[in-house]
Design an enzyme around this catalytic site. Structure first.
Site, mmCIF file in Angstrom:
data_model
loop_
_atom_site.group_PDB
_atom_site.id
_atom_site.type_symbol
_atom_site.label_atom_id
_atom_site.label_comp_id
_atom_site.label_asym_id
_atom_site.label_seq_id
_atom_site.Cartn_x
_atom_site.Cartn_y
_atom_site.Cartn_z
ATOM 1 N N ASP A 79 0.809 -1.220 0.000
ATOM 2 C CA ASP A 79 0.000 0.000 0.000
ATOM 3 C C ASP A 79 0.840 1.266 0.000
ATOM 4 O OD1 ASP A 79 -2.034 -1.812 0.175
ATOM 5 O OD2 ASP A 79 -3.069 -0.817 1.816
ATOM 6 N N SER A 111 -7.460 1.877 5.411
ATOM 7 C CA SER A 111 -6.333 1.091 5.878
ATOM 8 C C SER A 111 -6.749 0.307 7.117
ATOM 9 C CB SER A 111 -5.159 2.012 6.227
ATOM 10 O OG SER A 111 -4.221 1.350 7.043
#
Length: 591
Positions: A88, A478
């Site tokens: 990410d 997230s």
């Protein structure tokens, strides 16, 4: 299986020696130094996402080498294959972060091409960062050949100015810097010290949560999650997996024997007990969809949310560290505490049941993994909400603080990009009492949930607003996000005409976590009027892989896989706000 022992059943990888395909592949493999006598052995894929782009994957080549030795010692042939390696914090730079989730399904298809194309007999998947774990589990469920997932561990964190610092602190700190709460020099200092070695993010974010999911599903060896990267314990499990996969091939123990509805129930309960990442919901549903397993993971989270207490308080929901959780017994210890609720007969990669695997499990720290009677929280840390804004569900990662506000009503402020929302935070447009609506970040609109919703959450926190406003988004968060009332992954998404698309500035929105509701207080006539004039937004990042993804991605209730019902819908929705049957279409470039 000892060296040189012949398999007791036919292997799909063994082709007649005199046949065209048998002869040409033998020619290839003999040239690679494989002995002719070894060509009839079980052939095991080592699925490796090694990459020099990120710490998450930088150690996998060394693990693969150790695994190869173990597989050879067990009497089989290892073949290392490579897949995409999405991280990410690296892959999230391009296309507003759209490559992150889209890479999950690319990993699945990478595996299919290599393993199914070569007709290999089994797989050991080296699981690291967030998307590799579900991508590998999805491939295992799709291909249905003997598979073990090996968690390759979390990274060591550091200190800055005498305080613990990890990648979560850097992520949060970056947004605090934008809002003036944290000096730039401190952010740079934190980034220099946050990561001290290879492995995944050290909190109980999506990566470690999915590692634990894999164990709870029965697809990883018991006791192997979470685990420190490159530790002696990790390498012991690597060697054990190399030995075990060969026997699984001989026994024909396949993923769909393991991935039963009971296995998913056990995994959901484990996530609830540790307050894990909300991303586990869609990832588990994707695994079930790929395996054609009749399981409603969203429904399981709703069913067990009121039953399962929160037994750990690992960052970000609490202050304990992942190292403390591992030392206390890890996922196996958590499941031991959950025995009164678990489905004990579920089969695992050991060939034994969950009950068998937990028989000798120990909890070595009662303060880190608590008993149900001394739980950190009775209210769930993960809450699914529904209502006229989220008829197919929205997900809240709420945490365990007992005094946090559990309901919110306020006026909407709508934004179609994270940059616009952050600018509104910086210039003071967003004030206490607002409900921030960030839309256009779903699987079609992002596409692939790119859009940076987490940045907005952390910017609100940096501005001191996280407990004074609420937020709704069709994007994902997230696994490290646990700030205020934030409803994420609202479905159907705005880009397909979902109810979130109809919200206007000033509308009243009410969220109630105890009632598990999320509603827009606008009368039906007005909503119908808005629906009639709504126009599909122009697609963004509509080229290459992302265009293929957008054109084929399935709906969130199916896990947003590329083999499900299409997520796209033309304007027009049913009365409950979900896309009507007449509104479904394959959108391609029109989305």
């Amino acid at each position: 299986m000892s060296e040189g022992r012949k398999p007791q059943r036919p292997l799909r990888s063994n082709l007649p020696r005199g046949s065209y395909l048998g002869a040409v592949r033998a020619a290839q493999w003999l040239n690679l130094g494989i002995a002719e006598d070894d060509l009839d052995k079980p052939k095991i894929a080592i699925v490796n996402s090694s990459s020099e782009l990120a710490s998450c994957f930088s150690h996998l080549d060394g693990i693969a080498a150790e695994l190869k030795q173990a597989i050879r010692a067990a009497g089989a042939l290892p073949f290392e294959i490579r897949t995409a390696a999405p991280s990410d914090f690296i892959t999230g730079v391009g296309a507003r972060g759209a490559y992150m989730l889209a890479a999950r399904d690319l990993v699945t298809n990478d595996i299919e091409v290599a393993v199914e194309g070569a007709q290999l007999d089994g797989m050991v998947c080296l699981a690291s960062c967030d998307k590799t774990v579900p991508g590998q589990l999805m491939a295992a469920a799709r291909l249905n050949i003997p598979t073990i997932v090996v968690a390759c561990g979390y990274q060591p964190s550091g200190e800055y100015r005498g305080e613990h610092v990890d990648i979560e602190d850097v992520f949060v700190g970056a947004m605090h810097t934008l809002t003036g709460k944290l000096p730039v020099d401190d952010l740079i200092g934190m980034s220099r010290n946050a990561i001290r070695g290879p492995g995944v993010c050290s909190g109980l974010g999506t990566a470690n949560s999915m590692h634990m999911v894999s164990e709870a599903l029965g697809m990883s060896l018991p006791g192997s999650t979470p685990i420190a990267a490159n530790s002696d314990r990790m390498f012991a499990y690597v060697r054990a997996a190399g030995k075990r996969i060969v026997q699984m091939v001989l026994d024909d123990l396949k993923p769909r024997d393991i991935l039963t509805p009971d296995a998913f129930a056990n995994a959901v309960m484990t996530v609830l007990a540790v307050g894990g990442s909300i991303n586990t919901v869609k990832h588990m549903q994707a695994v079930a969809t790929e395996g054609q397993i009749d399981v409603d993971v969203y429904g399981l989270f709703e069913r067990y949310a009121s039953q399962i207490p929160v037994l750990t308080a690992v960052r970000p929901v609490g202050h304990d560290t992942i190292e403390q959780l591992e030392a206390a017994g890890g996922g196996r210890a958590v499941m031991k505490r959950l025995e009164p609720w678990l489905k004990p007969g579920a089969l695992t990669v050991t060939g034994a049941s969950v009950a068998d695997n937990l028989r000798d499990a120990l909890v070595t720290d009662d303060e880190v993994v608590r008993t149900p009677e001394r739980a950190f929280a009775r209210q769930p840390a993960i809450v699914l909400v529904r209502g006229n804004l989220a008829p197919q569900a929205g997900i809240v990662k709420f945490g365990i603080a007992p005094d946090k506000q559990r309901s919110f009503s306020g006026r909407a402020l709508c934004y179609s990009t994270s940059d616009a929302a952050i600018k509104a935070i910086q210039d003071g447009t967003i004030q206490p009492g607002a409900v921030v609506v960030m839309r256009g970040a779903g699987v079609c609109g992002g596409p692939a949930m790119g859009g940076g919703a987490s940045r907005v959450v952390f910017a609100l926190d940096g501005a001191g607003l996280s407990d004074k406003v609420a937020m709704l988004t069709d994007g994902h968060l997230s696994g490290l996000v646990c700030k205020g009332i934030v409803v994420a992954e609202v479905a159907p998404e705005a880009a397909t005409g979902g109810p979130l698309a109809l919200v206007e500035d000033g509308d009243t929105i009410e969220i109630d976590l105890d009632r598990r509701t999320c509603d827009l207080h606008v009368d039906e006539a007005e909503r119908q009027r808005r629906r009639a004039v709504w126009q599909r937004p122009a697609p963004v990042n509509d080229t290459g892989w992302l265009k293929i993804y957008r054109a084929n991605v399935g709906s969130m209730p199916q896990g947003a896989v590329l083999t499900g019902d299409k997520a796209s819908a033309a304007p027009g929705t049913a009365e409950d706000g979900s896309p009507s049957s007449s509104a479904r279409s394959i959108h391609g470039g029109e989305a």
